[in-house]
Design a protein around this motif. Structure first.
Motif, PDB file in Angstrom:
ATOM      1  N   UNK A   1      -6.191  10.743   3.361  1.00  6.97           N
ATOM      2  CA  UNK A   1      -6.312   9.999   2.106  1.00  6.97           C
ATOM      3  C   UNK A   1      -5.693   8.609   2.242  1.00  6.97           C
ATOM      4  N   UNK A   2      -4.563   8.528   2.904  1.00  4.23           N
ATOM      5  CA  UNK A   2      -3.909   7.230   3.102  1.00  4.23           C
ATOM      6  C   UNK A   2      -4.808   6.283   3.893  1.00  4.23           C
ATOM      7  N   UNK A   3      -5.458   6.791   4.925  1.00  7.01           N
ATOM      8  CA  UNK A   3      -6.359   5.947   5.726  1.00  7.01           C
ATOM      9  C   UNK A   3      -7.542   5.482   4.881  1.00  7.01           C
TER      10      UNK A   3
ATOM     11  N   UNK B   1       0.832  -1.203   0.000  1.00  8.14           N
ATOM     12  CA  UNK B   1       0.000   0.000   0.000  1.00  8.14           C
ATOM     13  C   UNK B   1       0.869   1.256   0.000  1.00  8.14           C
ATOM     14  N   UNK B   2       1.899   1.267   0.819  1.00  9.68           N
ATOM     15  CA  UNK B   2       2.780   2.430   0.906  1.00  9.68           C
ATOM     16  C   UNK B   2       3.606   2.604  -0.363  1.00  9.68           C
ATOM     17  N   UNK B   3       3.932   1.505  -1.041  1.00  7.28           N
ATOM     18  CA  UNK B   3       4.571   1.609  -2.346  1.00  7.28           C
ATOM     19  C   UNK B   3       3.632   2.314  -3.331  1.00  7.28           C
ATOM     20  N   UNK B   4       2.359   1.920  -3.299  1.00  9.80           N
ATOM     21  CA  UNK B   4       1.368   2.563  -4.171  1.00  9.80           C
ATOM     22  C   UNK B   4       1.209   4.041  -3.832  1.00  9.80           C
ATOM     23  N   UNK B   5       1.224   4.370  -2.530  1.00  7.83           N
ATOM     24  CA  UNK B   5       1.135   5.779  -2.133  1.00  7.83           C
ATOM     25  C   UNK B   5       2.288   6.569  -2.748  1.00  7.83           C
ATOM     26  N   UNK B   6       3.490   6.029  -2.598  1.00  9.58           N
ATOM     27  CA  UNK B   6       4.673   6.733  -3.105  1.00  9.58           C
ATOM     28  C   UNK B   6       4.625   6.889  -4.619  1.00  9.58           C
TER      29      UNK B   6
END
Length: 152
Positions: A51-53, A37-42
Motif C-alpha cells: 500500500x505504501x508503494x 508521505x511517511x507522515x501521511x502514512x503514520x
C-alpha cells in the motif's frame, strides 16, 4: 492497494491543493517528499508495504510513476541472484531504489563544487541592487558551502 481501507479517505486526493508533490527537476526535494508521505502514512494508519508503494506513486506525474513502477523493488518480491531464493522487497527497499535514480537526492551527493560555481557565476552576472537580492544569493551560497565544508 485495496481502496476500501479506512485510510483511503484520509489520504489526500491526487491533484488536490493540499497534496504533496515531487518534481524530477528538483531531486533534492525527494527526501522531503518521502518524509511528508511517511507522515501521511503514520497519520492515516498505512502500514502495509504494498500500500505504501502504491500511495508513493500516487502523487507524482505519469512519467515518474511509470519509472518508479518499473523498479524491481516495486514488486512484492524478487530472486536473489546469488542464492536463487525469493526475497521480499519492502517499502524501504523501493524508496532506496527510487532515491538512487536521482543524483542529488541523497546526502552523499547533495551539492558539488559545480553547484557553488553556478551560484557564484550567476551572482557575478546578476545586477544585485537590493539587500533582498543579496540575501537570496547569500542564503543559497551559505547552504551549498556549509554542506560542502561539513561533508569534506
Amino acid at each position: 492497494m485495496d481502496q476500501h481501507h479506512a485510510y483511503a479517505k484520509s489520504m489526500p486526493a491526487r491533484g488536490h491543493n493540499t497534496t504533496l508533490s515531487f518534481s524530477p527537476s528538483e531531486p533534492q526535494e525527494l527526501p522531503c517528499y518521502f518524509q511528508e508521505l511517511e507522515f501521511l502514512f503514520a497519520s492515516s494508519g498505512v502500514t502495509d508495504d504494498a500500500d505504501k508503494k502504491a500511495l508513493g506513486i500516487r502523487y507524482v506525474d505519469y512519467n515518474t510513476s511509470e519509472q518508479w513502477l518499473l523498479l524491481a523493488e516495486y514488486e512484492a518480491s524478487g530472486i536473489d541472484p546469488t542464492t536463487q531464493t525469493v526475497i521480499p522487497y519492502s517499502y524501504q527497499d523501493w524508496k532506496t531504489a527510487v532515491i538512487s535514480l536521482y543524483p542529488g537526492a541523497d546526502n552523499a551527493t547533495k551539492y558539488s563544487m559545480a553547484d557553488l560555481d553556478q551560484v557564484t557565476g550567476e551572482a557575478g552576472r546578476a545586477d544585485i541592487k537590493t539587500i533582498s537580492q543579496f540575501a537570496a544569493y547569500y542564503r543559497k551560497f551559505y547552504q551549498i558551502t556549509k554542506w560542502l565544508v561539513d561533508s569534506s
